[in-house]
Design an enzyme around this catalytic site. Structure first.
Site, PDB file in Angstrom:
ATOM      1  N   ASP A 194     -13.460  -3.675  -2.410  1.00 37.29           N
ATOM      2  CA  ASP A 194     -13.341  -3.605  -1.059  1.00 37.29           C
ATOM      3  C   ASP A 194     -14.800  -3.807  -0.400  1.00 37.29           C
ATOM      4  O   ASP A 194     -15.862  -3.109  -0.947  1.00 37.29           O
ATOM      5  CB  ASP A 194     -12.867  -2.090  -0.595  1.00 37.29           C
ATOM      6  CG  ASP A 194     -11.544  -2.113  -0.889  1.00 37.29           C
ATOM      7  OD1 ASP A 194     -10.793  -2.683  -1.317  1.00 37.29           O
ATOM      8  OD2 ASP A 194     -11.067  -0.617  -1.348  1.00 37.29           O
ATOM      9  N   ASP A 196       0.743  -1.053  -0.012  1.00 39.86           N
ATOM     10  CA  ASP A 196      -0.030   0.078   0.089  1.00 39.86           C
ATOM     11  C   ASP A 196       0.863   1.281   0.083  1.00 39.86           C
ATOM     12  O   ASP A 196       1.679   1.390   0.833  1.00 39.86           O
ATOM     13  CB  ASP A 196      -0.853  -0.031   1.274  1.00 39.86           C
ATOM     14  CG  ASP A 196      -1.954  -0.951   1.033  1.00 39.86           C
ATOM     15  OD1 ASP A 196      -2.220  -1.733  -0.129  1.00 39.86           O
ATOM     16  OD2 ASP A 196      -2.591  -1.393   2.240  1.00 39.86           O
TER      17      ASP A 196
END
Length: 259
Positions: A130, A11
């Site tokens: 997500d 990330d």
């Protein structure tokens, strides 16, 4: 059983690798390319770069970072974050990425999935989803903008639509589990894996090697993606693969020759 892939996820925020819990409380870890090179040496099958702020703040991923990674890595590189158009696909692939991951833009413009699959091939198109359980816990809903916005869209229906439009694989992250190190969301993964015929990458919640063994034994996930377990030195990729093989789960291990 097909060979399972082990995929470290980096990330990225402001060009640095970060990791937080449930998408907040981010801690800076280091340089994406240098970290990715370590994972490649440990036998990672692929690397994922996700710019976790690009979509929300409408910033583009820096092509230089992708180019440097592509030059220094020999394993496949998937890049996502801030992808909004077919031109963004073209730019990211031209910079050296092997696959492009889209999330928010796929919800806002589903035709982008079809367009990208037609132009670049389904193997280049990864739809990142997500999701988290709804209030009753009976189903799952899709979130966008880095997990900040609930679309109200049913996860399973969206996954099926992505496959129909031409997605090559689905990167499924459980927001309830992300960064918690309490294990993957097996219920969520089984719901999606049983509904689609394309590869599903499990993401969110890995805290131990046993979690990885469990996700492959109890779901039809094709790959496992994780960050916390590796970034803080709690395990290495090759250690994970050795344990998988001990548990009769097929994994790729390349033994380096000692000169």
């Amino acid at each position: 059983m097909l060979t399972k892939r082990i995929i470290p996820c980096l990330d990225i925020k402001n060009g640095k690798v970060v990791k937080g819990i449930n998408f907040v409380g981010l801690k800076e870890i280091g340089d994406p390319v240098e970290i990715a090179k370590i994972y490649e040496e440990q036998c990672a099958d692929e690397i994922v770069f996700l710019d976790i702020t690009a979509s929300f703040e409408e910033r583009e991923i820096i092509g230089e970072l992708i180019g440097r990674a592509a030059r220094e890595l020999s394993i496949p590189l998937t890049v996502g974050g801030g992808i909004r158009s077919i031109n963004d696909f073209r730019r990211i692939l031209a910079s050296g990425a092997d696959k492009v991951s889209i999330n928010s833009a796929a919800i806002e413009n589903p035709e982008l999935i079809h367009q990208a699959a037609n132009e670049f091939g389904v193997q280049c198109v990864v739809v990142a989803i997500d999701a988290k359980a709804n209030e009753s816990g009976s189903s799952f809903e899709v979130y966008i903008k880095g997990g900040r916005e609930n679309t109200g869209i049913d996860l399973v229906e969206w996954a099926k639509k992505c496959e129909k439009l031409g997605a090559g694989e689905i990167l499924l992250t459980s927001m309830d589990k992300d960064g918690t190190k309490t294990g993957y969301d097996l219920k969520m993964l089984n719901a999606v894996c049983s509904a689609v015929n394309i590869p599903v990458i499990a993401s969110g919640g890995c805290g131990s090697i046993s979690d990885i063994i469990e996700v492959f034994e109890k779901t039809k996930s094709d790959a496992a993606l994780f960050a916390s377990l590796f970034h803080y030195g709690e395990a290495t990729v090759d250690e994970v693969k050795e344990e998988l093989i001990k548990n009769r789960i097929p994994a790729r291990i390349i033994k380096k020759e000692i000169i």
